[in-house]
Design a protein around this motif. Structure first.
Motif, PDB file in Angstrom:
ATOM      1  N   GLN A 336     -58.762  82.755 -67.486  1.00 33.19           N
ATOM      2  CA  GLN A 336     -59.494  81.897 -66.562  1.00 33.19           C
ATOM      3  C   GLN A 336     -60.893  82.475 -66.359  1.00 33.19           C
ATOM      4  O   GLN A 336     -61.161  83.601 -66.715  1.00 33.19           O
ATOM      5  CB  GLN A 336     -58.785  81.774 -65.204  1.00 33.19           C
ATOM      6  CG  GLN A 336     -58.848  83.036 -64.339  1.00 33.19           C
ATOM      7  CD  GLN A 336     -57.960  84.152 -64.826  1.00 33.19           C
ATOM      8  OE1 GLN A 336     -56.782  83.934 -65.070  1.00 33.19           O
ATOM      9  NE2 GLN A 336     -58.522  85.328 -64.959  1.00 33.19           N
ATOM     10  N   GLU A 337     -61.789  81.644 -65.813  1.00 36.73           N
ATOM     11  CA  GLU A 337     -63.142  82.128 -65.531  1.00 36.73           C
ATOM     12  C   GLU A 337     -63.117  83.083 -64.347  1.00 36.73           C
ATOM     13  O   GLU A 337     -62.195  83.069 -63.520  1.00 36.73           O
ATOM     14  CB  GLU A 337     -64.074  80.949 -65.229  1.00 36.73           C
ATOM     15  CG  GLU A 337     -63.739  80.231 -63.945  1.00 36.73           C
ATOM     16  CD  GLU A 337     -64.448  78.894 -63.800  1.00 36.73           C
ATOM     17  OE1 GLU A 337     -64.705  78.512 -62.650  1.00 36.73           O
ATOM     18  OE2 GLU A 337     -64.727  78.245 -64.825  1.00 36.73           O
ATOM     19  N   GLY A 338     -64.141  83.932 -64.270  1.00 31.17           N
ATOM     20  CA  GLY A 338     -64.230  84.902 -63.192  1.00 31.17           C
ATOM     21  C   GLY A 338     -65.350  84.597 -62.220  1.00 31.17           C
ATOM     22  O   GLY A 338     -66.026  83.564 -62.302  1.00 31.17           O
ATOM     23  N   VAL A 373     -68.745  91.357 -54.991  1.00 29.15           N
ATOM     24  CA  VAL A 373     -67.446  90.836 -55.432  1.00 29.15           C
ATOM     25  C   VAL A 373     -67.468  90.709 -56.944  1.00 29.15           C
ATOM     26  O   VAL A 373     -68.414  90.166 -57.516  1.00 29.15           O
ATOM     27  CB  VAL A 373     -67.134  89.472 -54.786  1.00 29.15           C
ATOM     28  CG1 VAL A 373     -65.913  88.828 -55.432  1.00 29.15           C
ATOM     29  CG2 VAL A 373     -66.900  89.634 -53.285  1.00 29.15           C
ATOM     30  N   GLN A 374     -66.433  91.238 -57.577  1.00 29.21           N
ATOM     31  CA  GLN A 374     -66.280  91.111 -59.028  1.00 29.21           C
ATOM     32  C   GLN A 374     -64.825  90.850 -59.330  1.00 29.21           C
ATOM     33  O   GLN A 374     -63.982  91.723 -59.180  1.00 29.21           O
ATOM     34  CB  GLN A 374     -66.756  92.384 -59.727  1.00 29.21           C
ATOM     35  CG  GLN A 374     -66.567  92.350 -61.241  1.00 29.21           C
ATOM     36  CD  GLN A 374     -66.982  93.646 -61.902  1.00 29.21           C
ATOM     37  OE1 GLN A 374     -68.041  94.189 -61.611  1.00 29.21           O
ATOM     38  NE2 GLN A 374     -66.134  94.165 -62.786  1.00 29.21           N
ATOM     39  N   CYS A 375     -64.524  89.618 -59.713  1.00 30.02           N
ATOM     40  CA  CYS A 375     -63.152  89.212 -60.041  1.00 30.02           C
ATOM     41  C   CYS A 375     -63.170  88.627 -61.445  1.00 30.02           C
ATOM     42  O   CYS A 375     -63.621  87.499 -61.641  1.00 30.02           O
ATOM     43  CB  CYS A 375     -62.637  88.170 -59.062  1.00 30.02           C
ATOM     44  SG  CYS A 375     -62.718  88.651 -57.336  1.00 30.02           S
ATOM     45  N   GLU A 419     -65.789  83.137 -72.849  1.00 28.17           N
ATOM     46  CA  GLU A 419     -65.574  83.669 -71.506  1.00 28.17           C
ATOM     47  C   GLU A 419     -66.838  83.504 -70.679  1.00 28.17           C
ATOM     48  O   GLU A 419     -67.927  83.915 -71.097  1.00 28.17           O
ATOM     49  CB  GLU A 419     -65.171  85.137 -71.546  1.00 28.17           C
ATOM     50  CG  GLU A 419     -64.933  85.711 -70.159  1.00 28.17           C
ATOM     51  CD  GLU A 419     -64.220  87.045 -70.164  1.00 28.17           C
ATOM     52  OE1 GLU A 419     -63.954  87.564 -69.060  1.00 28.17           O
ATOM     53  OE2 GLU A 419     -63.927  87.556 -71.247  1.00 28.17           O
ATOM     54  N   GLN A 420     -66.705  82.917 -69.503  1.00 22.50           N
ATOM     55  CA  GLN A 420     -67.830  82.765 -68.601  1.00 22.50           C
ATOM     56  C   GLN A 420     -67.397  83.125 -67.189  1.00 22.50           C
ATOM     57  O   GLN A 420     -66.230  83.019 -66.829  1.00 22.50           O
ATOM     58  CB  GLN A 420     -68.385  81.334 -68.628  1.00 22.50           C
ATOM     59  CG  GLN A 420     -67.429  80.277 -68.120  1.00 22.50           C
ATOM     60  CD  GLN A 420     -68.042  78.894 -68.046  1.00 22.50           C
ATOM     61  OE1 GLN A 420     -69.214  78.702 -68.311  1.00 22.50           O
ATOM     62  NE2 GLN A 420     -67.248  77.908 -67.659  1.00 22.50           N
ATOM     63  N   ASN A 421     -68.364  83.568 -66.399  1.00 21.54           N
ATOM     64  CA  ASN A 421     -68.121  83.908 -65.000  1.00 21.54           C
ATOM     65  C   ASN A 421     -69.145  83.209 -64.130  1.00 21.54           C
ATOM     66  O   ASN A 421     -70.322  83.078 -64.513  1.00 21.54           O
ATOM     67  CB  ASN A 421     -68.220  85.419 -64.786  1.00 21.54           C
ATOM     68  CG  ASN A 421     -67.185  86.177 -65.573  1.00 21.54           C
ATOM     69  OD1 ASN A 421     -66.003  85.909 -65.465  1.00 21.54           O
ATOM     70  ND2 ASN A 421     -67.620  87.115 -66.403  1.00 21.54           N
ATOM     71  N   ARG A 422     -68.710  82.755 -62.977  1.00 20.67           N
ATOM     72  CA  ARG A 422     -69.661  82.204 -62.021  1.00 20.67           C
ATOM     73  C   ARG A 422     -70.460  83.359 -61.433  1.00 20.67           C
ATOM     74  O   ARG A 422     -69.900  84.323 -60.908  1.00 20.67           O
ATOM     75  CB  ARG A 422     -68.944  81.430 -60.917  1.00 20.67           C
ATOM     76  CG  ARG A 422     -69.905  80.696 -59.979  1.00 20.67           C
ATOM     77  CD  ARG A 422     -69.179  79.962 -58.879  1.00 20.67           C
ATOM     78  NE  ARG A 422     -70.126  79.268 -58.006  1.00 20.67           N
ATOM     79  CZ  ARG A 422     -69.797  78.683 -56.858  1.00 20.67           C
ATOM     80  NH1 ARG A 422     -68.526  78.699 -56.448  1.00 20.67           N
ATOM     81  NH2 ARG A 422     -70.717  78.081 -56.116  1.00 20.67           N
ATOM     82  N   SER A 423     -71.779  83.269 -61.531  1.00 25.74           N
ATOM     83  CA  SER A 423     -72.670  84.338 -61.076  1.00 25.74           C
ATOM     84  C   SER A 423     -73.459  83.847 -59.872  1.00 25.74           C
ATOM     85  O   SER A 423     -74.153  82.826 -59.953  1.00 25.74           O
ATOM     86  CB  SER A 423     -73.628  84.742 -62.201  1.00 25.74           C
ATOM     87  OG  SER A 423     -72.902  85.233 -63.318  1.00 25.74           O
ATOM     88  N   MET A 424     -73.382  84.597 -58.751  1.00 29.30           N
ATOM     89  CA  MET A 424     -73.981  84.147 -57.497  1.00 29.30           C
ATOM     90  C   MET A 424     -74.756  85.284 -56.824  1.00 29.30           C
ATOM     91  O   MET A 424     -74.306  86.427 -56.818  1.00 29.30           O
ATOM     92  CB  MET A 424     -72.892  83.646 -56.539  1.00 29.30           C
ATOM     93  CG  MET A 424     -71.985  82.578 -57.114  1.00 29.30           C
ATOM     94  SD  MET A 424     -70.510  82.306 -56.083  1.00 29.30           S
ATOM     95  CE  MET A 424     -71.251  81.509 -54.641  1.00 29.30           C
ATOM     96  N   ILE A 425     -75.906  84.929 -56.270  1.00 28.92           N
ATOM     97  CA  ILE A 425     -76.634  85.824 -55.368  1.00 28.92           C
ATOM     98  C   ILE A 425     -76.795  85.083 -54.051  1.00 28.92           C
ATOM     99  O   ILE A 425     -77.325  83.964 -54.016  1.00 28.92           O
ATOM    100  CB  ILE A 425     -78.003  86.229 -55.929  1.00 28.92           C
ATOM    101  CG1 ILE A 425     -77.849  86.944 -57.273  1.00 28.92           C
ATOM    102  CG2 ILE A 425     -78.741  87.148 -54.937  1.00 28.92           C
ATOM    103  CD1 ILE A 425     -79.167  87.307 -57.937  1.00 28.92           C
ATOM    104  N   ILE A 426     -76.310  85.693 -52.972  1.00 28.61           N
ATOM    105  CA  ILE A 426     -76.282  85.044 -51.663  1.00 28.61           C
ATOM    106  C   ILE A 426     -77.176  85.821 -50.705  1.00 28.61           C
ATOM    107  O   ILE A 426     -77.033  87.039 -50.551  1.00 28.61           O
ATOM    108  CB  ILE A 426     -74.843  84.979 -51.122  1.00 28.61           C
ATOM    109  CG1 ILE A 426     -73.973  84.146 -52.075  1.00 28.61           C
ATOM    110  CG2 ILE A 426     -74.805  84.402 -49.716  1.00 28.61           C
ATOM    111  CD1 ILE A 426     -72.496  84.285 -51.830  1.00 28.61           C
TER     112      ILE A 426
END
Length: 480
Positions: A336-338, A373-375, A419-426
């Motif tokens: 699954q994506e991370g 967070v890194q999942c 493989e892809q991961n959602r990348s976020m800066i908040i």
């Protein structure tokens, strides 16, 4: 870093002069995708050419490239303290390098439209040179990578950045690459699948899903936005009209100064890292693939008994514009994506980031600094994960107005299959408390850059997110 380099990079970050428009670059990428023949198929392990699946590991007959090994891990970190898994063993140090050149006083980066077998959309923007030692020493009996000689024969005065940085610690066993940027002045023949882009354009293209590859992002992360004392910040604001004033940008600029009022001193951070490395234990030993506990091997894949984490597959690959156009290899395929997210806020007017000390089984020295967070390898939307992992619930429910960056970014396509991961800066100045859990720490941007200059401190997920930072949140050019 001296003022010349800062000025050189900053002009490329904030200037508007570019050889090509960003709109043109996007059209060019689509055209590169259209005209290259790509055919990738999952096949049985028995169909792998020149690979041997023995009782111990899955490895290339040459003994080069990489192998898929089995390992057993014991640690006192986290809820699961003992497990077994396959891992990529690739001890070679490869090149991830950019050639740069000035045009009209603005530094441009020679970027490659590179197709990797695991890329979701095939073509992604990669560094000028992206090659393992086995590739550039031509173990595959193919052609040498383009522009290799510029890096092998580089002079000291041409090198702008030169770092050894780690790869994914949960998937690679102690893997590193040389991240290098060089500058040339002479004329250069530009091959069909290469293009000159500014630093601003590269960062702008990161805002699109899966356009800029992982290797470009890790090299770009080593380029400081600005690096100076506070006394020069006003001069920066007036010198570069591309700087856009906002609470985030002003905090980020203050965070670039080495004498800003930081929550933690450099000495505090070193003590924190030392404590974490002494507290957590990591013991890794090799084990034959066929005897890994809770992993099942079929003729087509190696997968976990609970269908979690990832699987190992075999792929037959045809790509027209590579040094070798047809080959086969094992690949890591995600289940699954991370999710990778970095939370930041202004403290005393200085932007600070929440970094965590994270242990991964392939790390060189037990822990590396990771995003808030890194999942990557488990279902992060389970009730236990949402309630138990610090900041995960907040991130999953965060207001869109607090998102500085939010895209899907691919892992490296040479080893990872789609493989892809959602990348976020908040950015949140109100809800995030100053006090952090024990293995988390506040760090300014300048402090992060200091640790980036040394080996094995920031992991590749943290570097990928830092590479997306820019002072220009509203771009002048509208991209269709």
């Amino acid at each position: 870093m001296n003022n010349y380099l800062i000025n050189l990079f900053t002009k490329s970050l904030l200037g508007n002069k570019a050889v090509h428009s960003t709109s043109y670059a996007l059209k060019w990428i689509k055209e590169q995708n259209r005209k290259v023949n790509v055919d990738i198929n999952e096949v049985p392990f028995s169909s792998l050419k020149d690979w041997d699946f023995s009782q111990n590991s899955l490895m290339h007959n040459s003994g080069k490239f990489f192998s898929i090994d089995g390992i057993r891990i014991s640690t006192n970190y986290g809820e699961i303290t003992d497990w077994e898994q396959p891992i990529i063993n690739q001890p070679e140090i490869g090149y991830l390098g950019f050639i740069t050149k000035e045009f009209d006083g603005v530094l441009h980066f020679l970027v490659q439209a590179k197709i990797e077998p695991g890329n979701i959309n095939f073509v992604q923007l990669s560094p000028t040179l992206q090659a393992t030692k086995s590739n550039y020493s031509k173990v595959h009996k193919g052609n040498a990578p383009a522009y290799l000689n510029y890096f092998q024969n580089v002079k000291k005065e041409q090198i702008l950045i030169d770092q050894l940085q780690s790869e994914q610690g949960a998937r690679f066993l102690k893997k590193r690459n040389r991240n290098i940027i060089i500058k040339i002045d002479e004329e250069l023949e530009i091959l069909d699948n290469f293009i000159w882009l500014t630093l601003s354009q590269i960062k702008e293209l990161m805002r699109f899903d899966n356009v800029v590859n992982m290797d470009t992002r890790t090299v770009v992360s080593g380029i400081p936005l600005f690096e100076s004392s506070k006394i020069n910040l006003d001069q920066f604001r007036h010198t570069f009209p591309g700087f856009s004033s906002s609470n985030f940008n002003e905090g980020l600029l203050e965070s670039c100064a080495y004498d800003s009022e930081n929550v933690n001193s450099l000495d505090d951070i070193i003590k924190f890292i030392t404590y974490q490395k002494c507290k957590w234990e990591l013991d890794v030993c090799k084990k034959p693939l066929h005897s890994l506990e809770n992993w099942i091997i079929t003729d087509r894949n190696i997968y976990h008994i609970d269908n979690k984490y990832f699987e190992i597959i075999a792929a037959d690959i045809v790509i027209d514009n590579r040094e070798v156009v047809n080959w086969s290899q094992p690949m890591v395929k995600p289940v699954q994506e991370g999710l990778c997210a970095l939370i930041c806020k202004n403290i005393n007017g200085v932007l600070h980031f929440i970094m965590q000390a994270k242990l991964e089984c392939g790390n060189f020295d037990i822990i590396e600094l990771a995003p808030t967070v890194q999942c990557l390898t488990d279902n992060y939307r389970t009730d236990s994960s949402i309630e138990g992992l610090p900041y995960l619930k907040y991130i999953l429910n965060t207001d869109k107005g607090k998102l500085i960056f939010d895209t899907f970014q691919s892992e490296e396509g040479g080893r990872f299959y789609k493989e892809q991961n959602r990348s976020m800066i908040i950015f949140d100045e109100d809800e995030i408390p100053i006090n952090l859990p024990e293995n988390y720490i506040w760090m300014s941007y300048n402090q992060l850059q200091m640790f980036l200059k040394h080996n094995n401190y920031l992991n590749i997920q943290a570097r990928s997110l830092l590479s997306a930072l820019s002072f220009k949140l509203a771009y002048e050019e509208t991209i269709e």
